[in-house]
Design an enzyme around this catalytic site. Structure first.
Site, PDB file in Angstrom:
ATOM      1  CB  CYS A  61      -0.895   0.025   1.235  1.00 31.96           C
ATOM      2  SG  CYS A  61      -1.937  -1.431   1.424  1.00 31.96           S
ATOM      3  NE  ARG A  70       4.305   1.558  -1.575  1.00 33.21           N
ATOM      4  CZ  ARG A  70       5.338   1.315  -0.781  1.00 33.21           C
ATOM      5  NH1 ARG A  70       6.547   1.720  -1.128  1.00 33.21           N
ATOM      6  NH2 ARG A  70       5.187   0.658   0.358  1.00 33.21           N
ATOM      7  CD1 TRP A  88      -1.362  -4.997  -4.334  1.00 33.86           C
ATOM      8  CD2 TRP A  88      -0.904  -6.222  -2.518  1.00 33.86           C
ATOM      9  NE1 TRP A  88      -0.914  -6.224  -4.767  1.00 33.86           N
ATOM     10  CE2 TRP A  88      -0.616  -6.995  -3.667  1.00 33.86           C
ATOM     11  CE3 TRP A  88      -0.683  -6.789  -1.272  1.00 33.86           C
ATOM     12  CZ2 TRP A  88      -0.137  -8.294  -3.603  1.00 33.86           C
ATOM     13  CZ3 TRP A  88      -0.211  -8.087  -1.203  1.00 33.86           C
ATOM     14  CH2 TRP A  88       0.058  -8.827  -2.354  1.00 33.86           C
ATOM     15  CG  ASN A 133       2.298  -0.084   3.679  1.00 31.89           C
ATOM     16  OD1 ASN A 133       1.822  -1.173   3.383  1.00 31.89           O
ATOM     17  ND2 ASN A 133       3.549   0.242   3.409  1.00 31.89           N
ATOM     18  N   GLY A 134       0.457  -1.947   5.991  1.00 33.76           N
ATOM     19  CA  GLY A 134       0.935  -2.979   6.899  1.00 33.76           C
ATOM     20  C   GLY A 134      -0.165  -3.960   7.255  1.00 33.76           C
ATOM     21  CD  GLU A 168      15.452 -11.396 -12.309  1.00 36.18           C
ATOM     22  OE1 GLU A 168      14.942 -10.267 -12.506  1.00 36.18           O
ATOM     23  OE2 GLU A 168      15.171 -12.086 -11.300  1.00 36.18           O
ATOM     24  CE  LYS A 205      12.052  -8.764 -13.737  1.00 40.02           C
ATOM     25  NZ  LYS A 205      12.625  -9.433 -12.660  1.00 40.02           N
ATOM     26  CD  GLU A 260       8.626 -10.128 -11.517  1.00 39.45           C
ATOM     27  OE1 GLU A 260       8.660  -9.747 -10.339  1.00 39.45           O
ATOM     28  OE2 GLU A 260       9.483  -9.783 -12.356  1.00 39.45           O
ATOM     29  CG  HIS A 262      18.168 -35.530 -12.761  1.00 40.26           C
ATOM     30  ND1 HIS A 262      18.355 -36.748 -12.155  1.00 40.26           N
ATOM     31  CD2 HIS A 262      19.375 -35.180 -13.277  1.00 40.26           C
ATOM     32  CE1 HIS A 262      19.623 -37.110 -12.268  1.00 40.26           C
ATOM     33  NE2 HIS A 262      20.258 -36.179 -12.953  1.00 40.26           N
ATOM     34  CE  LYS A 293      10.641  -1.531  -7.924  1.00 39.23           C
ATOM     35  NZ  LYS A 293      11.280  -2.342  -8.959  1.00 39.23           N
TER      36      LYS A 293
END
Length: 617
Positions: free
Chosen positions: A2, A27, A75, A101-102, A483, A487, A490, A506, A612
């Site tokens: 948030c 964010r 959020w 926020n939290g 990575e 990307k 995401e 495997h 973010k």
């Protein structure tokens, strides 16, 4: 997560609050709102679901003017993303308004107790409890009421509170998530992150856990939850506000990808003696003697930073000859890690406020390990709590999917590996000179990679309909496979998996068919014997994929004809040292993910369900 903002001063509050919220969109959020104190003494609130444009439209339909106020992008954690659950939240009488926020862990117990006392709740959120607690403790001083409420909360929170009963002030408190105070000319700001207020001031104070700030048009007063006055250093932010704008690019992510040569160059700047080939790291409360006495390194990080840490393990073990373990910060403190004074713990965080990374850092310190931070934000919590800091100089990163922060972290880890190798006297002058020469050429080689953007766009046209991708790499290239897969998933929402190429037999071979693009990282350092061995094995992996009719996209050295004959598509990159190839390899994977996501119509800068800065566990 948030985003919270607040403004008090001599200008119209609503446009400033909306602008600050817009700069916090990166964010991630699902609803937004604001509250302002009006000239007639009312607290007026507007809340909407969805994007900020909905809030702007609501204000256009019902104009709102205020002298000061607070705003929020939410959020969802507790309660669905509805207008009712959107912030700001009020107490029963509408006298107190809160943005938060939290996560309040004991909100259920508090809610039951307050309900038994006659408080009526209207939402599913944990935040509403804060407004009722402030109202309960209010006896004329908003500051004291917030202080009393904060002392009853369990969990993590950053809040900003206003009240019509104690007007002309904003009270903010922090215990976990970041809170930044901006100092302007007879005007003051509070925000979750620096970019929100950077267009108005560059002078900021980062609140510490347990800090409470009172903002009025005359200044800022800081104290702690016990009521004792405290002081915090004023930090001058050197980021150019223009850096936080798109600068003509279609998306922030694309702009930030193209800023990587500059970000890497700035991270190197001032830390390398070109003639001496020595590395100089400042801001270290760790002596060379202590660096020599460490017997192990532990790196903790989350997400993209964890992938940088994995690549850093190869750099540190090779150049400093120290054993390195890499942990997810979210798992670290729950397994009772074995640490002590002979272990250096390196924490990596772009924002410096990642909740899990902070918790891991504190766990390490409690067990006697010194901590060193690699971070992009000067003055953030991890830098304040670390014995040493290696700042990256990427500048503000707005896109949720990290790009330039990652390459800057890789660069910082390479610098740290060289520094430790030199301090521990295991890296000689000749090798240092070669490493420095290649490091200083890295920004130019990045520019060469970026010059091929048309190739990545064309590849995206051929691949964007795929439903799955497999990324393969060996050695230091394996973290880049991880990575690259991250990307893609995401921002394009395509399922993608990174895997060590040596593990194909495997499990991953079962996935390969004519519909599966397999991205193989086959670049190598022709001067290194071990690098050549890995290259030969990677060529065999390409043949394995082709034998199963898989579609191979290979990344290889410029002029590599063996890979060109074997693969369906080739991305050529300049040659460099094995340990520096990851910095070059990730850029095409970022651009490939970007162009695929754009073709699929995805929100590149704000992917669904992601934020973010993850400032809650």
């Amino acid at each position: 997560m948030c985003g919270i903002v607040g403004y008090i001063g001599g200008r119209r509050a609503v446009p400033i609050i909306l602008d600050a919220l817009r700069r916090l969109e990166y964010r991630g959020y699902d609803s937004a709102g604001l509250a302002v104190y009006c000239a007639d003494g009312r607290l007026a609130v507007r809340r909407v679901t969805g994007k900020l444009r909905n809030l702007e439209e609501a204000i256009r339909l019902e104009p709102l003017e205020g002298l000061y106020g607070i705003g929020h992008t939410r959020w969802a954690t507790h309660g669905r993303p509805t207008e009712e659950n959107a912030h700001p939240h009020r107490d029963c009488h509408g006298d107190v308004v809160v943005v938060h926020n939290g996560i309040i862990e004991n909100y259920v117990a508090l809610k039951r107790r307050l309900a038994a006392e006659g408080h009526v709740f209207r939402t599913e959120t944990d935040t509403e409890v804060i407004a009722h607690l402030v109202e309960k403790h209010f006896q004329g001083s908003l500051e004291e009421a917030v202080r009393q409420a904060a002392r009853q909360l369990t969990g993590v929170f950053a809040v900003a509170v206003i009240s019509r009963l104690d007007p002309h002030k904003i009270v903010t408190a922090r215990s976990g998530p970041p809170a930044v105070i901006g100092l302007g000319d007879a005007e003051y700001f509070v925000a979750s992150d620096v970019p929100a207020i950077l267009s108005h001031t560059r002078d900021v104070m980062f609140l510490a856990d347990g800090d409470l700030a009172v903002l009025t048009s005359e200044g800022v007063r800081l104290s702690n939850f016990d009521g004792n006055l405290v002081k915090r250093q004023v930090t001058r932010i050197l980021w150019d506000p223009i850096l936080a704008e798109k600068g003509g690019y279609k998306h922030f992510m694309l702009k930030e990808i193209y800023e990587q040569p500059r970000a890497v160059r700035d991270t190197i700047l001032g830390r390398v003696g070109q003639e001496s080939a020595r590395i100089f790291l400042e801001e270290m409360d760790v002596s060379p003697r202590e660096f020599r006495e460490f017997r192990q390194l532990r790196i903790v990080a989350c997400g993209t930073s964890w992938h940088a840490a994995l690549a850093g393990k190869f750099m540190l073990e090779e150049l400093a000859r120290l054993p390195v373990e890499v942990d997810y910060a979210s798992e670290f403190r729950y397994r009772n890690p074995i640490l002590g004074p002979d272990v250096l713990t390196v924490v990596i965080s772009q924002s410096g406020e990642t909740a899990d990374t902070l918790a891991a850092q504190r766990e390490a310190k409690q067990k006697g390990s010194k901590t060193l931070a690699i971070c992009n934000v000067h003055g953030s919590m991890v830098t304040r709590e670390a014995a040493g800091t290696l700042l990256t100089h990427a500048g503000p990163e707005i896109g949720v999917a990290s790009t330039k922060a990652f390459t800057s972290q890789l660069t910082a880890l390479f610098l740290l590996a060289m520094y430790l190798g030199q301090v521990r006297e295991v890296l000689d002058e000749d090798n240092s000179s070669l490493l420095v020469e290649e490091l200083l050429h890295l920004p130019v080689r990045l520019e060469q990679v970026l010059a091929q953007d048309l190739l990545y766009e064309e590849l995206s046209r051929r691949l964007f309909r795929a439903t799955d991708f497999l990324f393969l790499g060996r050695g230091v290239h394996f973290p880049i496979a991880l990575e690259g897969a991250l990307k893609l998933k995401e921002i394009s929402y395509i399922h993608a998996e990174g895997y060590p190429a040596g593990e194909m037999k495997h499990g991953p071979n079962a996935l390969i068919d004519g519909n599966l693009p397999v991205v193989v990282l086959a670049a190598y350092d022709p001067r290194g014997a071990q690098s050549r061995v890995l290259y030969e094995k990677t060529l065999a992996n390409i043949q394995e994929v082709k034998a199963r009719e898989g579609l191979v996209v290979a990344m290889a050295n410029q002029g590599d004809e063996e890979v060109a004959r074997a693969a369906d598509y080739v991305i050529a990159i300049p040659s460099t040292l094995e340990l520096l190839l990851p910095v070059l390899e990730i850029v095409p994977l970022q651009l490939l993910a970007y162009h695929i996501a754009v073709r699929r119509g995805c929100d590149v800068d704000q992917p669904r369900n992601l934020a973010k800065s993850v400032t809650v566990e």
